[in-house]
Write a protein that holds these residues in place. Structure first.
Motif, PDB file in Angstrom:
ATOM      1  N   SER A 113       9.744   1.455  -5.407  1.00 25.88           N
ATOM      2  CA  SER A 113      10.663   0.603  -4.656  1.00 25.88           C
ATOM      3  C   SER A 113      11.408   1.350  -3.563  1.00 25.88           C
ATOM      4  N   TYR A 116       9.380   1.216  -0.488  1.00 28.04           N
ATOM      5  CA  TYR A 116       9.298  -0.127   0.095  1.00 28.04           C
ATOM      6  C   TYR A 116      10.578  -0.467   0.864  1.00 28.04           C
ATOM      7  N   GLN A 119      10.381   1.283   4.189  1.00 28.77           N
ATOM      8  CA  GLN A 119       9.462   0.612   5.106  1.00 28.77           C
ATOM      9  C   GLN A 119      10.091  -0.642   5.695  1.00 28.77           C
TER      10      GLN A 119
END
Length: 339
Positions: A113, A116, A119
């Motif tokens: 996570s 992510y 990103q």
């Protein structure tokens, strides 16, 4: 060339933002945040960010007012809006960055996570990110492809420990193996200010399916003042276990220190036990804090963050725009005292 600075403070970080702006000598730029039906939200600057060097301070920890997911997407949308409106650069200042603890796969098919989140922040057009006491510094830096600035609080805590000196030996303790490097930095910070006779200890901890185990204790704490250092206190279980172990091995005083104080009701109960820490020291990255617990000391992050923003903006040779007034008929988010 990047223009003058605009400094925005999103909901939940108003108090810290005001202190940063006062120390930095710049104003807080006006903006609007509105909630809509179905849980949707809108945030927008009330001044034109085109050509400006935009800094956005966001409190991303979850709480009663909003979850970390909600605050994260609000911050990303606001940064994206500034980018769409022509900001020369957009920097996200997130003293606490959520999902930092999930930086690797510990179970089969686990998400990563932390990567992510990185990103998503990059996709929203942020040019750089600043955080304080990331759970794993290397994982934080490696997750992002944009420039990162990681600020640490060990020097702040070391100054308090030096001032606490009451004759008993001092020991720095990591409450789990993952905190060894963090505790090492505090140990080195103490040595740098002249406290050379400092001990080191650590506690074993394993967590699986929410169950914590491990009893191995390393280090000599008998007759010593023990300072347990962690990046955050949430449920309080890790600190409580470490404090109990330190007392069992002969510590005369136990003090807990953490950058982020997210005290759940369960944490307040755990930390108030007789075998818990004598004092708690946290920064104002969260707050306001509930006081019925062991002696609580709060260290301000505003000087560190103001200095970091000034450096990122380019130093004293750069001009800083005063906070412009909102356009006629528009409003900015009110400052909530104590937040």
């Amino acid at each position: 060339m990047i223009g003058t600075m605009l400094f925005f403070t999103l909901q939940g970080a108003e108090g810290l933002g005001q202190r940063i702006a006062a120390l930095g000598g710049w104003g807080v730029a006006p903006h609007e945040e509105r909630d809509f039906d179905m849980g949707e939200h809108k945030g927008r600057p009330l001044v034109d960010p085109r050509g400006h060097d935009v800094f956005v301070l966001a409190a991303l920890q979850g709480g009663n007012a909003a979850s970390c997911n909600d605050r994260l997407i609000r911050a990303m949308f606001f940064c994206a809006a500034c980018r769409d409106l022509g900001a020369a650069r957009v920097s996200l200042i997130a003293p606490y960055l959520p999902y930092g603890r999930k930086d690797r796969r510990t179970k089969e098919h686990d998400p990563i996570s932390a990567r992510y989140v990185a990103q998503a922040i990059e996709a929203m057009g942020c040019d750089q990110i600043v955080t304080v006491a990331a759970h794993n510094i290397a994982a934080f830096e490696n997750a992002f492809r944009i420039p990162t600035l990681h600020l640490t609080t060990e020097a702040l805590f070391a100054a308090l420990i030096a001032a606490d000196d009451r004759g008993a030996p001092c020991v720095v303790m990591a409450p789990d193996p993952g905190g060894i490097k963090r505790a090492q930095l505090l140990y080195e910070a103490l040595q740098a200010i002249g406290m050379e006779d400092v001990g080191f200890a650590m506690m074993e901890k394993r967590r699986s399916a929410g169950v914590v185990s491990g009893t191995l204790f390393a280090g000599d704490v008998a007759g010593a003042r023990v300072y347990i250092l962690d990046d955050m206190i949430c449920g309080g279980g890790t600190i409580a276990r470490a404090a109990q172990a330190a007392r069992k091995h002969g510590a005369v005083a136990v003090h807990a220190m953490a950058t982020h104080g997210f005290f759940t009701p369960q944490a307040i109960i755990r930390l108030a036990q007789d075998d818990g820490p004598d004092t708690l020291t946290v920064t104002d990255s969260a707050g306001p804090f509930i006081r019925p617990m062991p002696e609580l000391r709060v260290v301000g992050l505003a000087p560190m963050l103001a200095a970091a923003i000034a450096r990122l903006h380019g130093g004293p040779t750069w001009s800083v725009a005063p906070a412009p007034a909102p356009a006629s008929g528009q409003r900015s988010v009110p400052f909530a005292p104590g937040q």
